[in-house]
Design a protein around this motif. Structure first.
Motif, PDB file in Angstrom:
ATOM      1  N   THR A 196     -10.848  -2.532 -14.590  1.00  0.00           N
ATOM      2  CA  THR A 196     -10.630  -1.858 -13.315  1.00  0.00           C
ATOM      3  C   THR A 196     -11.039  -2.773 -12.168  1.00  0.00           C
ATOM      4  O   THR A 196     -11.841  -3.700 -12.353  1.00  0.00           O
ATOM      5  CB  THR A 196     -11.445  -0.551 -13.197  1.00  0.00           C
ATOM      6  OG1 THR A 196     -12.840  -0.880 -13.100  1.00  0.00           O
ATOM      7  CG2 THR A 196     -11.215   0.364 -14.391  1.00  0.00           C
ATOM      8  N   ILE A 197     -10.516  -2.483 -10.988  1.00  0.00           N
ATOM      9  CA  ILE A 197     -10.924  -3.225  -9.797  1.00  0.00           C
ATOM     10  C   ILE A 197     -12.389  -2.940  -9.474  1.00  0.00           C
ATOM     11  O   ILE A 197     -13.124  -3.823  -9.013  1.00  0.00           O
ATOM     12  CB  ILE A 197     -10.022  -2.869  -8.603  1.00  0.00           C
ATOM     13  CG1 ILE A 197      -8.573  -3.286  -8.886  1.00  0.00           C
ATOM     14  CG2 ILE A 197     -10.527  -3.534  -7.329  1.00  0.00           C
ATOM     15  CD1 ILE A 197      -8.378  -4.772  -9.098  1.00  0.00           C
ATOM     16  N   ALA A 198     -12.846  -1.709  -9.731  1.00  0.00           N
ATOM     17  CA  ALA A 198     -14.252  -1.385  -9.503  1.00  0.00           C
ATOM     18  C   ALA A 198     -15.156  -2.268 -10.360  1.00  0.00           C
ATOM     19  O   ALA A 198     -16.193  -2.757  -9.896  1.00  0.00           O
ATOM     20  CB  ALA A 198     -14.516   0.091  -9.803  1.00  0.00           C
ATOM     21  N   GLU A 199     -14.771  -2.485 -11.616  1.00  0.00           N
ATOM     22  CA  GLU A 199     -15.550  -3.365 -12.486  1.00  0.00           C
ATOM     23  C   GLU A 199     -15.508  -4.795 -11.979  1.00  0.00           C
ATOM     24  O   GLU A 199     -16.533  -5.494 -11.944  1.00  0.00           O
ATOM     25  CB  GLU A 199     -14.996  -3.311 -13.916  1.00  0.00           C
ATOM     26  CG  GLU A 199     -15.221  -1.982 -14.613  1.00  0.00           C
ATOM     27  CD  GLU A 199     -14.401  -1.827 -15.871  1.00  0.00           C
ATOM     28  OE1 GLU A 199     -14.331  -0.698 -16.382  1.00  0.00           O
ATOM     29  OE2 GLU A 199     -13.813  -2.825 -16.350  1.00  0.00           O
ATOM     30  N   LEU A 200     -14.322  -5.244 -11.585  1.00  0.00           N
ATOM     31  CA  LEU A 200     -14.179  -6.608 -11.073  1.00  0.00           C
ATOM     32  C   LEU A 200     -15.109  -6.831  -9.877  1.00  0.00           C
ATOM     33  O   LEU A 200     -15.840  -7.831  -9.810  1.00  0.00           O
ATOM     34  CB  LEU A 200     -12.726  -6.847 -10.683  1.00  0.00           C
ATOM     35  CG  LEU A 200     -12.268  -8.278 -10.385  1.00  0.00           C
ATOM     36  CD1 LEU A 200     -10.756  -8.399 -10.564  1.00  0.00           C
ATOM     37  CD2 LEU A 200     -12.649  -8.725  -8.986  1.00  0.00           C
ATOM     38  N   ALA A 201     -15.093  -5.895  -8.934  1.00  0.00           N
ATOM     39  CA  ALA A 201     -15.931  -6.017  -7.742  1.00  0.00           C
ATOM     40  C   ALA A 201     -17.415  -6.004  -8.095  1.00  0.00           C
ATOM     41  O   ALA A 201     -18.210  -6.817  -7.595  1.00  0.00           O
ATOM     42  CB  ALA A 201     -15.611  -4.884  -6.772  1.00  0.00           C
ATOM     43  N   TYR A 202     -17.802  -5.093  -8.955  1.00  0.00           N
ATOM     44  CA  TYR A 202     -19.216  -4.952  -9.349  1.00  0.00           C
ATOM     45  C   TYR A 202     -19.720  -6.219 -10.026  1.00  0.00           C
ATOM     46  O   TYR A 202     -20.797  -6.744  -9.686  1.00  0.00           O
ATOM     47  CB  TYR A 202     -19.338  -3.742 -10.270  1.00  0.00           C
ATOM     48  CG  TYR A 202     -20.662  -3.617 -10.998  1.00  0.00           C
ATOM     49  CD1 TYR A 202     -21.767  -3.033 -10.387  1.00  0.00           C
ATOM     50  CD2 TYR A 202     -20.791  -4.057 -12.317  1.00  0.00           C
ATOM     51  CE1 TYR A 202     -22.971  -2.901 -11.070  1.00  0.00           C
ATOM     52  CE2 TYR A 202     -21.988  -3.929 -12.999  1.00  0.00           C
ATOM     53  CZ  TYR A 202     -23.079  -3.351 -12.373  1.00  0.00           C
ATOM     54  OH  TYR A 202     -24.263  -3.227 -13.054  1.00  0.00           O
ATOM     55  N   PHE A 203     -18.956  -6.749 -10.987  1.00  0.00           N
ATOM     56  CA  PHE A 203     -19.417  -7.931 -11.717  1.00  0.00           C
ATOM     57  C   PHE A 203     -19.361  -9.182 -10.851  1.00  0.00           C
ATOM     58  O   PHE A 203     -20.215 -10.076 -10.999  1.00  0.00           O
ATOM     59  CB  PHE A 203     -18.630  -8.101 -13.009  1.00  0.00           C
ATOM     60  CG  PHE A 203     -19.019  -7.124 -14.078  1.00  0.00           C
ATOM     61  CD1 PHE A 203     -20.265  -7.191 -14.674  1.00  0.00           C
ATOM     62  CD2 PHE A 203     -18.157  -6.108 -14.462  1.00  0.00           C
ATOM     63  CE1 PHE A 203     -20.656  -6.289 -15.640  1.00  0.00           C
ATOM     64  CE2 PHE A 203     -18.524  -5.192 -15.432  1.00  0.00           C
ATOM     65  CZ  PHE A 203     -19.776  -5.275 -16.020  1.00  0.00           C
ATOM     66  N   PHE A 204     -18.410  -9.250  -9.943  1.00  0.00           N
ATOM     67  CA  PHE A 204     -18.397 -10.388  -9.021  1.00  0.00           C
ATOM     68  C   PHE A 204     -19.664 -10.393  -8.174  1.00  0.00           C
ATOM     69  O   PHE A 204     -20.315 -11.431  -8.014  1.00  0.00           O
ATOM     70  CB  PHE A 204     -17.157 -10.340  -8.120  1.00  0.00           C
ATOM     71  CG  PHE A 204     -17.110 -11.455  -7.119  1.00  0.00           C
ATOM     72  CD1 PHE A 204     -16.547 -12.677  -7.447  1.00  0.00           C
ATOM     73  CD2 PHE A 204     -17.660 -11.304  -5.849  1.00  0.00           C
ATOM     74  CE1 PHE A 204     -16.512 -13.727  -6.530  1.00  0.00           C
ATOM     75  CE2 PHE A 204     -17.639 -12.342  -4.926  1.00  0.00           C
ATOM     76  CZ  PHE A 204     -17.069 -13.556  -5.263  1.00  0.00           C
TER      77      PHE A 204
END
Length: 378
Positions: free
Chosen positions: A69-77
């Motif tokens: 998900t984009i939410a995961e991408l943002a969080y891990f970045f």
């Protein structure tokens, strides 16, 4: 020494309990498998959605991760991870968010499986995009057949687009979750490997590069099938394991690192069940392990120390209610009065932990309970 009773007594329920020692052992097991097979490990963090878990899962690895998900991408970045595969078929509407993180220094690979999808993103005006072609290795969820003409057409469309870079191929043997034996899992693992390797060979034979050959599912990764021609694996649920994996023979029940802490909120003696405050939203309505064992229901019930109680399981769920019954007849009402706490092992850890905002992490080595962050949503 603090007991789980005292450590958990003030926690609002339902809550997710994560056993740190089991998590670390599970991650070490997969790291050994990757090292023995000579491939990179790019863990799929859609299961844990937690930076603390990700740091353990990537320790000693090259640092790449997988998200859904984009939410995961943002969080891990924001947590410091920079090499990310977004392993869900790309929608053009997601490109703006993805390109924003590329502009901030992320290396992001996207996935597609058709010429039309390639054309939909070929005209984007942002940073160059690395693309993986999804291969269908037998699960028929998504992807293109490794031996099809469509594969080469997709590869050429990507290679010819100025803003796209053909990175390689990716597949996932999700159908391995239905394998009824170790031999069946091995056969699926071979098919998964062979499909990805064949696709890569055909792309190279057509004059294009194919550097990444990425496969991944926990049941297939944890076989002893050689991975010649593969560059990386992307398993995810192995960090926690669950009842589905245990019934497949991939792990043991005592390897399962997550459980739902619930409180007994009622006894319905006439109906023959106890009520707990963990229902469909808290433990999910996934009953996958029942395919291999019909007496699991929505989860196995454990005592506060995490030991399964013989015959006790969650037989039914409503939104905020779980119905605990016993295969032996009457549940142990006197042992678990209203207000007492139980722990429930999930059928499918990914589904169960997803809605929670944090983990309560039990460290048995230091006899401590701490909180770890996680993301959720899309």
């Amino acid at each position: 020494m603090n007991s789980p009773v005292s450590l958990f007594s003030t926690l609002p329920t339902p809550a997710i309990i994560l056993d740190r020692q089991r998590l670390e052992a599970n991650c070490a097991r997969m790291a050994r498998r990757a090292a023995d097979a000579g491939v990179r490990l790019r863990p799929h963090l859609k299961t844990a959605k937690s930076a603390e878990v990700a740091r353990i899962a990537t320790a000693g690895q090259f640092g790449g991760i997988t998200v859904s998900t984009i939410a995961e991408l943002a969080y891990f970045f924001e947590a410091g991870f920079r090499d990310i595969t977004y392993a869900v078929g790309i929608a053009p509407s997601k490109l703006t968010a993805i390109e924003a993180y590329i502009a901030r220094g992320a290396r992001i690979s996207i996935v597609l499986d058709s010429v039309r999808a390639a054309e939909a993103i070929a005209g984007h005006a942002g940073a160059p995009l690395s693309v993986l072609i999804e291969i269908d290795c037998g699960g028929h969820r998504a992807g293109v057949a490794a031996g099809s003409d469509a594969l080469i057409a997709i590869a050429k469309r990507i290679a010819d687009a100025p803003g796209l870079h053909l990175e390689g191929v990716l597949t996932h043997a999700g159908h391995s979750y239905h394998a009824a034996s170790e031999a069946a899992r091995a056969q699926i693992a071979i098919a998964e490997r062979d499909a990805a390797v064949l696709a890569a060979e055909r792309i190279r034979a057509a004059g294009m590069t194919c550097d990444t050959v990425s496969i991944g599912s926990t049941p297939t990764a944890l076989t002893d099938v050689p991975l010649d021609g593969v560059t990386e694996i992307r398993p995810g649920v192995y960090v926690f394991f669950d009842l589905s994996q245990a019934r497949l023979g991939v792990c043991n029940v005592d390897d399962i690192a997550v459980s739902v802490l619930a409180t007994v909120i009622g006894h319905h003696r006439e109906a023959g069940h106890m009520l707990v405050d963990a229902g469909a939203l808290a433990i999910s309505k996934d009953v996958s392990a029942n395919e291999h064992d019909p007496h699991i229901g929505y989860g196995l019930v454990c005592d506060i120390d995490g030991r399964p109680i013989d015959g006790l399981y969650v037989a039914d769920v409503h939104q905020e209610h779980g119905f605990v019954r016993s295969t032996h007849g009457t549940p142990p009402f006197e042992r678990f009065p209203v207000g007492s706490q139980l722990r429930i092992l999930p059928n499918h850890a990914c589904m169960t932990v997803a809605p929670y905002r944090e983990y309560h992490v039990l460290d048995t080595a230091s006899d401590a309970l701490t909180k770890w962050s996680k993301t959720y949503g899309w």
